[in-house]
Design an enzyme around this catalytic site. Structure first.
Site, PDB file in Angstrom:
ATOM      1  N   GLN A  73      71.338  69.041  58.731  1.00  0.00           N
ATOM      2  CA  GLN A  73      70.439  70.278  58.635  1.00  0.00           C
ATOM      3  C   GLN A  73      69.666  69.083  58.652  1.00  0.00           C
ATOM      4  OE1 GLN A  73      71.512  74.009  55.665  1.00  0.00           O
ATOM      5  NE2 GLN A  73      72.837  72.109  55.261  1.00  0.00           N
ATOM      6  N   CYS A 125      47.194  69.968  75.872  1.00  0.00           N
ATOM      7  CA  CYS A 125      46.483  71.265  75.671  1.00  0.00           C
ATOM      8  C   CYS A 125      45.421  71.670  75.039  1.00  0.00           C
ATOM      9  CB  CYS A 125      47.258  72.363  75.801  1.00  0.00           C
ATOM     10  SG  CYS A 125      47.518  73.072  74.018  1.00  0.00           S
ATOM     11  N   THR A 185      74.915  69.984  50.294  1.00  0.00           N
ATOM     12  CA  THR A 185      74.139  70.945  50.173  1.00  0.00           C
ATOM     13  C   THR A 185      74.631  71.660  49.563  1.00  0.00           C
ATOM     14  OG1 THR A 185      73.622  72.467  52.488  1.00  0.00           O
ATOM     15  CG2 THR A 185      76.265  71.677  51.942  1.00  0.00           C
ATOM     16  N   SER A 186      72.959  72.998  49.506  1.00  0.00           N
ATOM     17  CA  SER A 186      73.474  73.251  48.543  1.00  0.00           C
ATOM     18  C   SER A 186      73.920  75.059  48.938  1.00  0.00           C
ATOM     19  CB  SER A 186      71.516  73.726  47.756  1.00  0.00           C
ATOM     20  OG  SER A 186      70.840  74.117  48.371  1.00  0.00           O
ATOM     21  N   TYR A 240      54.249  66.828  55.479  1.00  0.00           N
ATOM     22  CA  TYR A 240      55.087  65.934  56.061  1.00  0.00           C
ATOM     23  C   TYR A 240      54.007  64.443  56.161  1.00  0.00           C
ATOM     24  CZ  TYR A 240      57.288  69.783  57.458  1.00  0.00           C
ATOM     25  OH  TYR A 240      58.029  70.960  58.038  1.00  0.00           O
ATOM     26  N   HIS A 259      68.101  71.300  62.389  1.00  0.00           N
ATOM     27  CA  HIS A 259      66.524  71.721  61.822  1.00  0.00           C
ATOM     28  C   HIS A 259      65.708  71.083  62.393  1.00  0.00           C
ATOM     29  CE1 HIS A 259      68.533  73.943  58.720  1.00  0.00           C
ATOM     30  NE2 HIS A 259      68.681  75.634  59.888  1.00  0.00           N
ATOM     31  N   ALA A 319      77.813  61.327  47.894  1.00  0.00           N
ATOM     32  CA  ALA A 319      78.227  61.282  49.109  1.00  0.00           C
ATOM     33  C   ALA A 319      78.009  59.684  49.127  1.00  0.00           C
ATOM     34  CB  ALA A 319      77.477  62.322  49.663  1.00  0.00           C
ATOM     35  N   CYS A 379      52.742  74.091  74.137  1.00  0.00           N
ATOM     36  CA  CYS A 379      52.551  73.599  76.352  1.00  0.00           C
ATOM     37  C   CYS A 379      53.858  72.423  76.653  1.00  0.00           C
ATOM     38  CB  CYS A 379      51.482  73.432  75.750  1.00  0.00           C
ATOM     39  SG  CYS A 379      51.210  71.677  75.738  1.00  0.00           S
ATOM     40  N   ARG A 385      56.102  63.127  53.072  1.00  0.00           N
ATOM     41  CA  ARG A 385      57.658  62.606  53.082  1.00  0.00           C
ATOM     42  C   ARG A 385      57.999  61.596  54.646  1.00  0.00           C
ATOM     43  NH1 ARG A 385      59.895  68.892  55.062  1.00  0.00           N
ATOM     44  NH2 ARG A 385      61.375  67.942  55.206  1.00  0.00           N
TER      45      ARG A 385
HETATM   46  C1  BV8 Z   1      65.919  82.243  61.255  1.00  0.00           C
HETATM   47  C2  BV8 Z   1      62.912  71.990  58.200  1.00  0.00           C
HETATM   48  C3  BV8 Z   1      65.803  84.070  61.954  1.00  0.00           C
HETATM   49  C4  BV8 Z   1      61.845  72.050  57.737  1.00  0.00           C
HETATM   50  C5  BV8 Z   1      64.434  73.256  56.760  1.00  0.00           C
HETATM   51  C6  BV8 Z   1      62.212  85.698  54.520  1.00  0.00           C
HETATM   52  C7  BV8 Z   1      61.437  84.761  55.677  1.00  0.00           C
HETATM   53  C8  BV8 Z   1      61.646  84.354  56.579  1.00  0.00           C
HETATM   54  C9  BV8 Z   1      63.281  83.700  56.656  1.00  0.00           C
HETATM   55  C10 BV8 Z   1      63.791  84.229  55.867  1.00  0.00           C
HETATM   56  C11 BV8 Z   1      63.213  85.340  54.134  1.00  0.00           C
HETATM   57  N1  BV8 Z   1      64.613  85.508  54.296  1.00  0.00           N
HETATM   58  C12 BV8 Z   1      66.020  84.710  53.975  1.00  0.00           C
HETATM   59  C13 BV8 Z   1      65.604  83.706  55.515  1.00  0.00           C
HETATM   60  C14 BV8 Z   1      66.452  83.180  56.521  1.00  0.00           C
HETATM   61  C15 BV8 Z   1      65.760  81.947  56.182  1.00  0.00           C
HETATM   62  C16 BV8 Z   1      66.433  81.439  54.689  1.00  0.00           C
HETATM   63  O1  BV8 Z   1      68.167  80.772  55.185  1.00  0.00           O
HETATM   64  N2  BV8 Z   1      66.172  81.442  53.265  1.00  0.00           N
HETATM   65  C17 BV8 Z   1      66.402  80.920  52.449  1.00  0.00           C
HETATM   66  C18 BV8 Z   1      66.103  79.902  51.606  1.00  0.00           C
HETATM   67  C19 BV8 Z   1      66.856  82.983  51.239  1.00  0.00           C
HETATM   68  N3  BV8 Z   1      65.754  80.863  57.226  1.00  0.00           N
HETATM   69  C20 BV8 Z   1      65.256  80.672  58.620  1.00  0.00           C
HETATM   70  O2  BV8 Z   1      64.328  81.437  58.181  1.00  0.00           O
HETATM   71  C21 BV8 Z   1      65.961  79.897  58.976  1.00  0.00           C
HETATM   72  N4  BV8 Z   1      65.101  80.853  60.568  1.00  0.00           N
HETATM   73  O3  BV8 Z   1      65.942  82.891  59.994  1.00  0.00           O
HETATM   74  O4  BV8 Z   1      65.472  82.833  62.052  1.00  0.00           O
HETATM   75  C22 BV8 Z   1      65.116  83.885  63.794  1.00  0.00           C
HETATM   76  C23 BV8 Z   1      65.872  84.320  65.181  1.00  0.00           C
HETATM   77  C24 BV8 Z   1      64.797  84.101  66.261  1.00  0.00           C
HETATM   78  C25 BV8 Z   1      64.325  84.787  66.094  1.00  0.00           C
HETATM   79  C26 BV8 Z   1      63.159  84.059  65.667  1.00  0.00           C
HETATM   80  C27 BV8 Z   1      63.653  84.223  63.955  1.00  0.00           C
HETATM   81  C28 BV8 Z   1      65.530  78.567  59.768  1.00  0.00           C
HETATM   82  C29 BV8 Z   1      66.002  78.269  58.285  1.00  0.00           C
HETATM   83  C30 BV8 Z   1      65.545  76.457  58.699  1.00  0.00           C
HETATM   84  C31 BV8 Z   1      64.572  76.509  57.474  1.00  0.00           C
HETATM   85  N5  BV8 Z   1      63.790  75.153  57.619  1.00  0.00           N
HETATM   86  N6  BV8 Z   1      64.294  72.218  56.784  1.00  0.00           N
HETATM   87  C32 BV8 Z   1      61.040  70.660  56.775  1.00  0.00           C
HETATM   88  O5  BV8 Z   1      62.183  70.378  56.609  1.00  0.00           O
HETATM   89  O6  BV8 Z   1      60.672  70.872  56.687  1.00  0.00           O
HETATM   90  S1  BV8 Z   1      65.311  74.263  55.937  1.00  0.00           S
HETATM   91  C33 BV8 Z   1      65.612  72.679  54.321  1.00  0.00           C
HETATM   92  O7  BV8 Z   1      66.649  73.393  53.619  1.00  0.00           O
HETATM   93  C34 BV8 Z   1      65.278  71.328  55.071  1.00  0.00           C
HETATM   94  O8  BV8 Z   1      66.169  71.449  56.362  1.00  0.00           O
HETATM   95  C35 BV8 Z   1      67.446  71.223  54.600  1.00  0.00           C
HETATM   96  O9  BV8 Z   1      68.468  70.934  55.094  1.00  0.00           O
HETATM   97  C36 BV8 Z   1      67.862  72.591  54.133  1.00  0.00           C
HETATM   98  C37 BV8 Z   1      68.670  72.631  53.043  1.00  0.00           C
HETATM   99  O10 BV8 Z   1      68.326  72.124  51.425  1.00  0.00           O
HETATM  100  P1  BV8 Z   1      69.777  71.833  51.477  1.00  0.00           P
HETATM  101  O11 BV8 Z   1      70.407  70.327  53.225  1.00  0.00           O
HETATM  102  O12 BV8 Z   1      70.908  72.137  51.969  1.00  0.00           O
HETATM  103  O13 BV8 Z   1      69.566  70.667  50.776  1.00  0.00           O
HETATM  104  P2  BV8 Z   1      69.015  71.508  48.912  1.00  0.00           P
HETATM  105  O14 BV8 Z   1      67.850  70.132  48.276  1.00  0.00           O
HETATM  106  O15 BV8 Z   1      68.955  72.781  48.454  1.00  0.00           O
HETATM  107  O16 BV8 Z   1      70.523  70.697  48.153  1.00  0.00           O
HETATM  108  C38 BV8 Z   1      70.975  69.085  48.426  1.00  0.00           C
HETATM  109  C39 BV8 Z   1      71.870  69.595  48.052  1.00  0.00           C
HETATM  110  O17 BV8 Z   1      73.274  68.218  47.596  1.00  0.00           O
HETATM  111  C40 BV8 Z   1      72.246  69.591  46.419  1.00  0.00           C
HETATM  112  O18 BV8 Z   1      73.428  70.880  45.834  1.00  0.00           O
HETATM  113  C41 BV8 Z   1      72.664  68.415  45.452  1.00  0.00           C
HETATM  114  O19 BV8 Z   1      72.975  69.317  44.119  1.00  0.00           O
HETATM  115  C42 BV8 Z   1      73.135  67.527  46.304  1.00  0.00           C
HETATM  116  N7  BV8 Z   1      73.166  66.339  46.446  1.00  0.00           N
HETATM  117  C43 BV8 Z   1      71.769  65.448  45.950  1.00  0.00           C
HETATM  118  N8  BV8 Z   1      72.296  64.294  46.076  1.00  0.00           N
HETATM  119  C44 BV8 Z   1      73.317  64.305  45.957  1.00  0.00           C
HETATM  120  C45 BV8 Z   1      74.191  65.351  46.464  1.00  0.00           C
HETATM  121  N9  BV8 Z   1      75.641  65.343  46.575  1.00  0.00           N
HETATM  122  C46 BV8 Z   1      76.093  64.595  47.051  1.00  0.00           C
HETATM  123  N10 BV8 Z   1      75.692  63.391  47.156  1.00  0.00           N
HETATM  124  C47 BV8 Z   1      74.550  62.822  46.065  1.00  0.00           C
HETATM  125  N11 BV8 Z   1      73.985  61.991  46.182  1.00  0.00           N
END
Ligand code: BV8
Length: 245
Positions: A102, A152, A191-192, A72, A120, A234, A132, A75
């Protein structure tokens, strides 16, 4: 800009101009041109160097808090150098558009967006992992590393972001769900669409009859839902779509 690209921009612009209740759903691609690493782009994506389920999860944090906080810190230092790009500014100038993001960076806020829902969480603060209630803003250019909660002393401090396996902030989620249900147009940017439940918002909007416009540098899992899909940056496309001619 090829002619059909110009035609698809014109068609998308018309749809945006005639929408009465637009919203935007954004991901890491919106901030990528500002130098903020995306999550899944090959090469420079954060996840390409680290296992997301290890670093952005409570299990990974309890296993190696020092590694997680170093990730972190890296980042945060990168984000400290970042400035809002033309895409953020084009969105910020449209006060009629509700921003659901997100992204955990503060670039939309710094661009001037005031109708912002962060699904997120927010990387610019840390909180007590033990709930806490202690929260503190961090110095992004000199970010803290692994440390105990000063309030805490029982638990460590961790970023105020939603990790895998953690529930999304309930107020943000219910506002985002309501916005997706009630909007008549959703602009899906950078977003993917693979992380749930956030990505489900696109389906919610589409099922509620909203026009879906995707702006992304490549096709994604959400492409089948698009009424208009603009492949490109974008930073370049959003001003062309949103600025009044
Ligand atoms: C939940 C914060 C339930 C942290 C993030 C197995 C185990 C545990 C969970 C799961 C599992 N299987 C599935 C799940 C559910 C899981 C999930 O979805 N997993 C996926 C990956 C399979 N989800 C969760 O766990 C969520 N919580 O389900 O809780 C629950 C309910 C009640 C009580 C308890 C529990 C929580 C999900 C949140 C995770 N946190 N981030 C941190 O940042 O460190 S996720 C992370 O991915 C970021 O937040 C990010 O925003 C998010 C999505 O990614 P994108 O933003 O789409 O980014 P990415 O790189 O993927 O894509 C970028 C795109 O932009 C690409 O397409 C690229 O081509 C394009 N691009 C690039 N440049 C440009 C562009 N487009 C335009 N212009 C450009 N210049």
């Amino acid at each position: 800009m090829t002619s059909d690209h110009a035609e698809s921009i014109a068609a998308a612009r018309t749809a945006i101009q005639s929408s009465r209740n637009p919203c935007c759903f954004s991901g890491a691609g919106l901030s990528a041109p500002s130098g903020v690493g995306t999550f899944r782009d090959p090469g420079d994506g954060w996840w390409s160097r680290h296992d997301p389920m290890k670093l952005a999860s409570p299990e990974g944090f309890s296993e190696d808090p020092e590694l997680v906080m170093k990730w972190y810190a890296a980042r945060r230092e990168q984000m400290a150098q970042a400035r809002p790009n033309a895409g953020h500014l084009a969105l910020a100038n449209r006060k009629d558009i509700v921003q659901i993001t997100q992204n955990t960076d503060d670039l939309l806020e710094r661009a001037g967006c005031d109708r912002l829902v962060q699904l997120h969480g927010d990387i610019t603060s840390d909180r007590c992992h033990g709930h806490c209630g202690h929260v503190e803003r961090v110095d992004m250019s000199n970010p803290p590393l692994d440390r105990m909660c000063p309030a805490c002393g029982d638990e460590r401090m961790r970023p105020t972001v939603t990790w895998f396996g953690e529930a999304l902030p309930s107020s943000a989620w219910s506002l985002a769900e309501q916005t997706a249900r009630e909007c008549d147009l959703m602009l899906v940017v950078g977003t993917s669409a693979v992380v749930y439940p956030a990505a489900a918002l696109i389906e919610v909007a589409s099922r509620s009859g909203a026009t879906i416009i995707i702006v992304n540098s490549e096709a994604t899992a959400a492409s089948p839902l698009a009424d208009h899909e603009l492949i490109g940056s974008a930073e370049e496309l959003l001003p062309r779509l949103l600025e009044s001619s």
